[in-house]
Design an enzyme around this catalytic site. Structure first.
Site, PDB file in Angstrom:
ATOM      1  N   LYS A 103      -1.445 -20.077  46.887  1.00 16.68           N
ATOM      2  CA  LYS A 103      -1.023 -19.476  47.899  1.00 16.68           C
ATOM      3  C   LYS A 103      -1.435 -18.265  46.901  1.00 16.68           C
ATOM      4  CE  LYS A 103       3.202 -19.073  51.106  1.00 16.68           C
ATOM      5  NZ  LYS A 103       3.946 -18.482  51.298  1.00 16.68           N
ATOM      6  N   ASP A 218       9.923 -11.791  61.501  1.00 18.16           N
ATOM      7  CA  ASP A 218       8.149 -12.398  61.513  1.00 18.16           C
ATOM      8  C   ASP A 218       8.399 -13.176  61.454  1.00 18.16           C
ATOM      9  OD1 ASP A 218       5.916 -11.701  62.335  1.00 18.16           O
ATOM     10  OD2 ASP A 218       5.227 -12.118  60.663  1.00 18.16           O
TER      11      ASP A 218
END
Length: 324
Positions: A103, A218
């Site tokens: 990532k 989120d």
């Protein structure tokens, strides 16, 4: 040397110094223009990492971190694109013949594009890196079966506010399968039961994590993957650590959640938020009665109602989920 010769020599030397100073000023101005005005729209495949700026110095204390391994990450065998989001992009790679997830900053993500409309690409890139650095910190603290496992990372940052200094961060974790809505709908009862238990386990852990009470503000399905049949959270940079601050009870009322302000904190807010968000995102897909044994249907329906009404503790949620 006579007086005329000395005068010509001084004049020549003065002109040389003037020209050299002018050249330095022009070169600095060009470099400054490059790093402050270069926008995302100008990035090409061959120049996306060529910022013409120095990498920040590595912080001294990270050398004692067993997860820090920049040399290893530089020699990975990249396989394919996996997913991208507003801030980050994920690839799969091989490490010791095993697949892992890599990532890093998504240079064409929404965060970078929106930021670069009014700021330099370097400033926007550094802001994105700070999100990854925060995620690295949380991954090291939150070691749990419902959170993706950190393998290695490389982070080059500095406490300096030098605008010409480019920050860098990349994270290597275990890799999983994307958890799509279709995959959830196609699951057997035993698979859905495991998802319910994993979700309840995560919500309960968020209430008692070593970093503090966590708010999964989120929480969305794309932030999860399946690793050997277990559901794991992969995106941690937007997690709220600690209950929200408040001055009055009104500060603790949002998203249909009403909590009292106690000692300048919305005590219990994160728990309510996590229960509500998790049901909204997963409830319609995991509380299906199809394939559920008759003796489990009452327990499943009871758990669904408790979860949906959000009038239950995370401990009770997990306890009921484990009875399924």
């Amino acid at each position: 040397m006579n007086a005329a010769g000395q005068w010509r020599y001084r004049m020549f030397l003065g002109l040389m110094i003037f020209y050299m100073a002018t050249a330095c000023i022009v070169a600095y101005a060009l470099l400054w223009t490059t790093v402050t005005q270069y926008k995302v729209e100008n990035i090409s495949e061959t120049s996306e990492n060529q910022y013409l700026v120095p990498i920040c110095a590595i912080k001294k204390d990270i050398f004692r971190d067993p997860y820090m391994n920049c040399d290893l990450l530089d020699h990975l065998s990249y396989e394919k694109f996996v997913a991208n989001g507003w801030t980050k992009i994920v690839y799969s790679a091989k490490l010791d013949y095993q697949s892992i997830a890599i990532k890093t900053v998504n240079l064409r993500g929404k965060d970078m594009v929106d930021c670069s409309k009014t700021n330099s690409i370097l400033l926007c890139h550094n802001r994105a890196v700070e999100k990854l650095v925060r995620e690295i910190s949380l991954l090291k603290k939150l070691k749990h079966e419902t959170i993706i496992q950190l393998k290695h990372y490389c982070s080059k940052t500095s406490d300096s506010h030098d605008n010409l200094c480019m920050k860098y961060a990349v994270i290597a974790t275990e890799i999983g399968e994307p958890l799509t809505n279709l995959k959830l709908l196609q699951m057997t009862w035993n698979q859905r039961r495991k998802i319910i238990q994993d979700l309840a386990n995560l919500v309960h852990y968020a209430q008692h994590s070593p970093a503090g009470v966590l708010g999964l503000a989120d929480l969305r399905r794309p932030q999860f993957v399946l690793v050997n049949g277990s559901m794991k959270l992969t995106d941690l940079d937007d997690i709220i650590v600690g209950e929200p601050r408040c001055a009055t009870n009104a500060d603790c009322s949002s998203l249909n959640i009403t909590i009292q302000c106690i000692s300048s904190r919305c005590e219990g807010y994160n728990s309510k938020l996590n229960i509500q968000k998790s049901f909204q995102e997963f409830g319609p897909y995991i509380f299906l009665m199809e394939g559920v044994p008759r003796e489990k249907r009452v327990n499943l329906d009871r758990l669904r109602q408790l979860w949906q009404r959000n009038n239950v503790t995370t401990k009770q949620l997990l306890s009921d989920a484990l009875l399924l």
